[in-house]
Scaffold this motif. Structure first.
Motif, PDB file in Angstrom:
ATOM      1  N   VAL A  29     -43.579  60.489  44.839  1.00  0.00           N
ATOM      2  CA  VAL A  29     -43.183  58.901  44.575  1.00  0.00           C
ATOM      3  C   VAL A  29     -43.068  58.733  43.080  1.00  0.00           C
ATOM      4  O   VAL A  29     -42.290  58.203  42.427  1.00  0.00           O
ATOM      5  N   GLU A  30     -44.529  59.095  42.607  1.00  0.00           N
ATOM      6  CA  GLU A  30     -44.467  59.004  41.292  1.00  0.00           C
ATOM      7  C   GLU A  30     -43.472  59.713  40.351  1.00  0.00           C
ATOM      8  O   GLU A  30     -43.010  59.144  39.275  1.00  0.00           O
ATOM      9  N   HIS A  31     -42.742  60.922  40.700  1.00  0.00           N
ATOM     10  CA  HIS A  31     -41.879  61.545  39.953  1.00  0.00           C
ATOM     11  C   HIS A  31     -40.707  60.867  40.001  1.00  0.00           C
ATOM     12  O   HIS A  31     -39.818  60.665  38.976  1.00  0.00           O
ATOM     13  N   PHE A  32     -40.131  60.134  41.111  1.00  0.00           N
ATOM     14  CA  PHE A  32     -39.152  59.349  41.294  1.00  0.00           C
ATOM     15  C   PHE A  32     -39.212  57.913  40.406  1.00  0.00           C
ATOM     16  O   PHE A  32     -37.975  57.356  39.916  1.00  0.00           O
ATOM     17  N   ASP A  53     -43.767  60.947  59.501  1.00  0.00           N
ATOM     18  CA  ASP A  53     -43.274  61.865  58.848  1.00  0.00           C
ATOM     19  C   ASP A  53     -43.386  61.539  57.220  1.00  0.00           C
ATOM     20  O   ASP A  53     -43.011  60.660  56.764  1.00  0.00           O
ATOM     21  N   ASP A  54     -44.074  62.505  56.579  1.00  0.00           N
ATOM     22  CA  ASP A  54     -44.396  62.406  55.192  1.00  0.00           C
ATOM     23  C   ASP A  54     -43.205  62.374  54.143  1.00  0.00           C
ATOM     24  O   ASP A  54     -43.205  61.985  53.347  1.00  0.00           O
ATOM     25  N   TRP A  55     -42.261  63.256  54.729  1.00  0.00           N
ATOM     26  CA  TRP A  55     -40.714  63.140  53.919  1.00  0.00           C
ATOM     27  C   TRP A  55     -40.324  61.682  53.871  1.00  0.00           C
ATOM     28  O   TRP A  55     -39.882  60.965  52.737  1.00  0.00           O
ATOM     29  N   LYS A  56     -40.226  61.120  55.030  1.00  0.00           N
ATOM     30  CA  LYS A  56     -39.619  59.885  55.304  1.00  0.00           C
ATOM     31  C   LYS A  56     -40.607  58.858  54.388  1.00  0.00           C
ATOM     32  O   LYS A  56     -39.869  57.921  54.049  1.00  0.00           O
ATOM     33  N   LEU A  57     -41.646  58.934  54.729  1.00  0.00           N
ATOM     34  CA  LEU A  57     -42.779  57.871  54.093  1.00  0.00           C
ATOM     35  C   LEU A  57     -42.376  58.092  52.434  1.00  0.00           C
ATOM     36  O   LEU A  57     -42.393  57.135  51.825  1.00  0.00           O
ATOM     37  N   SER A  58     -42.105  59.268  51.909  1.00  0.00           N
ATOM     38  CA  SER A  58     -42.006  59.224  50.535  1.00  0.00           C
ATOM     39  C   SER A  58     -40.805  58.652  50.149  1.00  0.00           C
ATOM     40  O   SER A  58     -40.807  57.803  48.979  1.00  0.00           O
ATOM     41  N   HIS A  59     -39.819  58.709  50.844  1.00  0.00           N
ATOM     42  CA  HIS A  59     -38.280  58.367  50.527  1.00  0.00           C
ATOM     43  C   HIS A  59     -38.303  56.922  50.681  1.00  0.00           C
ATOM     44  O   HIS A  59     -37.918  56.074  49.704  1.00  0.00           O
ATOM     45  N   HIS A  60     -39.232  56.287  51.621  1.00  0.00           N
ATOM     46  CA  HIS A  60     -39.240  54.789  51.783  1.00  0.00           C
ATOM     47  C   HIS A  60     -39.889  54.362  50.767  1.00  0.00           C
ATOM     48  O   HIS A  60     -39.469  53.287  50.156  1.00  0.00           O
ATOM     49  N   MET A  61     -41.066  54.963  50.065  1.00  0.00           N
ATOM     50  CA  MET A  61     -42.003  54.266  49.082  1.00  0.00           C
ATOM     51  C   MET A  61     -41.023  54.392  47.848  1.00  0.00           C
ATOM     52  O   MET A  61     -41.026  53.311  46.969  1.00  0.00           O
ATOM     53  N   VAL A  62     -40.298  55.324  47.666  1.00  0.00           N
ATOM     54  CA  VAL A  62     -39.309  55.663  46.490  1.00  0.00           C
ATOM     55  C   VAL A  62     -38.294  54.377  46.702  1.00  0.00           C
ATOM     56  O   VAL A  62     -37.946  53.687  45.298  1.00  0.00           O
ATOM     57  N   ALA A  64     -38.452  51.647  48.294  1.00  0.00           N
ATOM     58  CA  ALA A  64     -39.190  50.277  48.253  1.00  0.00           C
ATOM     59  C   ALA A  64     -39.339  50.009  46.555  1.00  0.00           C
ATOM     60  O   ALA A  64     -39.514  48.783  46.340  1.00  0.00           O
ATOM     61  N   ALA A  65     -39.622  51.021  45.838  1.00  0.00           N
ATOM     62  CA  ALA A  65     -39.894  50.487  44.441  1.00  0.00           C
ATOM     63  C   ALA A  65     -38.584  50.580  43.838  1.00  0.00           C
ATOM     64  O   ALA A  65     -38.536  50.067  42.703  1.00  0.00           O
ATOM     65  N   GLY A  66     -37.331  50.407  44.331  1.00  0.00           N
ATOM     66  CA  GLY A  66     -35.908  50.032  43.820  1.00  0.00           C
ATOM     67  C   GLY A  66     -35.172  51.162  43.325  1.00  0.00           C
ATOM     68  O   GLY A  66     -34.422  51.159  42.437  1.00  0.00           O
ATOM     69  N   VAL A  67     -35.592  52.185  43.742  1.00  0.00           N
ATOM     70  CA  VAL A  67     -35.266  53.590  43.060  1.00  0.00           C
ATOM     71  C   VAL A  67     -34.299  54.234  44.173  1.00  0.00           C
ATOM     72  O   VAL A  67     -34.564  54.456  45.209  1.00  0.00           O
ATOM     73  N   ASP A  68     -32.831  54.578  44.054  1.00  0.00           N
ATOM     74  CA  ASP A  68     -32.072  55.067  44.958  1.00  0.00           C
ATOM     75  C   ASP A  68     -31.787  56.570  44.747  1.00  0.00           C
ATOM     76  O   ASP A  68     -31.051  56.916  43.913  1.00  0.00           O
ATOM     77  N   VAL A  69     -32.461  57.112  45.555  1.00  0.00           N
ATOM     78  CA  VAL A  69     -32.504  58.609  45.578  1.00  0.00           C
ATOM     79  C   VAL A  69     -32.239  59.326  46.923  1.00  0.00           C
ATOM     80  O   VAL A  69     -32.799  58.617  47.930  1.00  0.00           O
ATOM     81  N   PRO A  70     -31.144  60.098  47.028  1.00  0.00           N
ATOM     82  CA  PRO A  70     -31.158  60.746  48.521  1.00  0.00           C
ATOM     83  C   PRO A  70     -32.284  61.131  49.059  1.00  0.00           C
ATOM     84  O   PRO A  70     -33.137  61.855  48.432  1.00  0.00           O
ATOM     85  N   PHE A  71     -32.210  61.277  50.201  1.00  0.00           N
ATOM     86  CA  PHE A  71     -33.427  61.764  51.161  1.00  0.00           C
ATOM     87  C   PHE A  71     -33.719  63.135  50.904  1.00  0.00           C
ATOM     88  O   PHE A  71     -34.797  63.568  50.674  1.00  0.00           O
ATOM     89  N   GLU A  72     -32.650  63.807  50.855  1.00  0.00           N
ATOM     90  CA  GLU A  72     -32.877  65.256  50.622  1.00  0.00           C
ATOM     91  C   GLU A  72     -33.358  65.704  49.264  1.00  0.00           C
ATOM     92  O   GLU A  72     -33.956  66.653  49.244  1.00  0.00           O
TER      93      GLU A  72
END
Length: 226
Positions: A29-32, A53-62, A64-72
Motif C-alpha cells: 500500500v505504501e508503494h502505491f 484475501d490480502d491481495w484484495k485488501l491491499s488493492h482496496h486500501m490503495v 481508498a487512498a485515491g490511487v487508481d491502480v489495476p488489481f493485477e
C-alpha cells in the motif's frame, strides 16, 4: 465414531505473519500511495470481515487512498515483496507459533487439518519448512474452494472427508468465526494480548458464539482438558 479433528487457519494461528503477510500489505500500500500504513489500520479492516484475501485488501486500501491502480499490479507488487526475486522475500520472516511437541501431542487425540486462504503452494512451503513431520489431512487452500471465507465451503469439505468426526475450527479473524458458524462447527478464536485490537476481537468472537478464546495455539490443550 472417528476421532475429533482440529482444523487450523494458518495466518495468525499456526504462523505469526506480523512481519510477513501483514508487513507485505503495509509495504504494498505504501508503494502505491506513499502513505504509511499501521498494523492497527490493517487489523481494523480484518475486524470488519470480508477481507480475508490480502491481495484484495491491499488493492482496496490503495483505492481508498485515491490511487487508481489495476488489481493485477497490486497483486504483482505484493507477491514480489512476499516471495522475493530469488532471495525469499518477507515470507522468510514468518515464525511458527507452536512450541516443540505441542501439535504432536494434540495429534495423538485429534486429527489435524488446515483450511487457509493462502495460495496452495505458499501453504505447502510453510508447512514443509516448519512442520515436515506433521500430517495435516487435508490442507484446503485458496484454489481448492470456489467460495472463500467467510463462506463455509472449505470446512464442509473437511467435515465430509472425516465423516461423523467432531470438527473444531481454530482461527484469528471474524471471517474465520463466521465461516465456522455457517458450517455449524465450534470455533476457537485466537487473539494475542499484543494484538492492537485484542478486546475488539474478543468481543467479536464472543458475539459469534466462540467455543473458546485463547492467546495462541499453545493453550489448546487446556481448552480440551477435562
Amino acid at each position: 465414531m472417528n476421532r475429533p479433528v482440529l482444523v487450523f487457519d494458518m495466518d495468525g494461528v499456526l504462523v505469526d505473519v506480523t512481519e510477513s503477510y501483514r508487513e507485505t500489505i503495509a509495504r504494498t500500500v505504501e508503494h502505491f500511495t506513499r502513505r504509511e500504513v499501521t498494523r492497527a489500520q490493517i487489523q481494523e479492516f480484518k475486524n470488519q470481515g470480508g477481507w480475508n484475501d490480502d491481495w484484495k485488501l491491499s488493492h482496496h486500501m490503495v483505492a481508498a487512498a485515491g490511487v487508481d491502480v489495476p488489481f493485477e499490479d497490486v497483486k504483482a507488487r505484493f507477491q514480489e515483496l512476499f516471495r522475493g526475486n530469488g532471495d525469499g522475500g518477507l515470507m522468510l520472516r514468518e515464525r511458527w507459533v507452536a512450541r516443540p511437541g505441542v501439535l504432536e501431542k494434540l495429534g495423538r487425540d485429534f486429527g489435524l487439518a488446515v483450511f487457509t486462504g493462502r495460495p496452495k503452494d505458499e501453504a505447502e512451503i510453510t508447512l514443509r519448512r516448519f512442520a515436515p513431520d506433521l500430517v495435516f489431512d487435508p490442507v484446503i487452500a485458496m484454489e481448492d474452494v470456489e467460495n472463500h471465507k467467510p463462506a463455509p465451503e472449505g470446512l464442509l469439505r473437511i467435515r465430509e472427508q472425516h465423516g461423523d468426526a467432531k470438527i473444531f475450527y481454530i482461527g484469528d479473524t471474524v471471517d474465520d468465526a463466521r465461516c465456522a458458524r455457517a458450517a455449524k462447527v465450534p470455533f476457537i478464536g485466537i487473539t494475542a494480548p499484543s494484538n492492537p485490537s485484542y478486546l475488539d476481537l474478543v468481543f467479536l468472537f464472543q458475539g459469534e458464539g466462540a467455543y473458546a478464546i485463547v492467546d495462541d495455539i499453545n493453550y489448546l490443550e487446556e481448552v480440551f482438558a477435562s
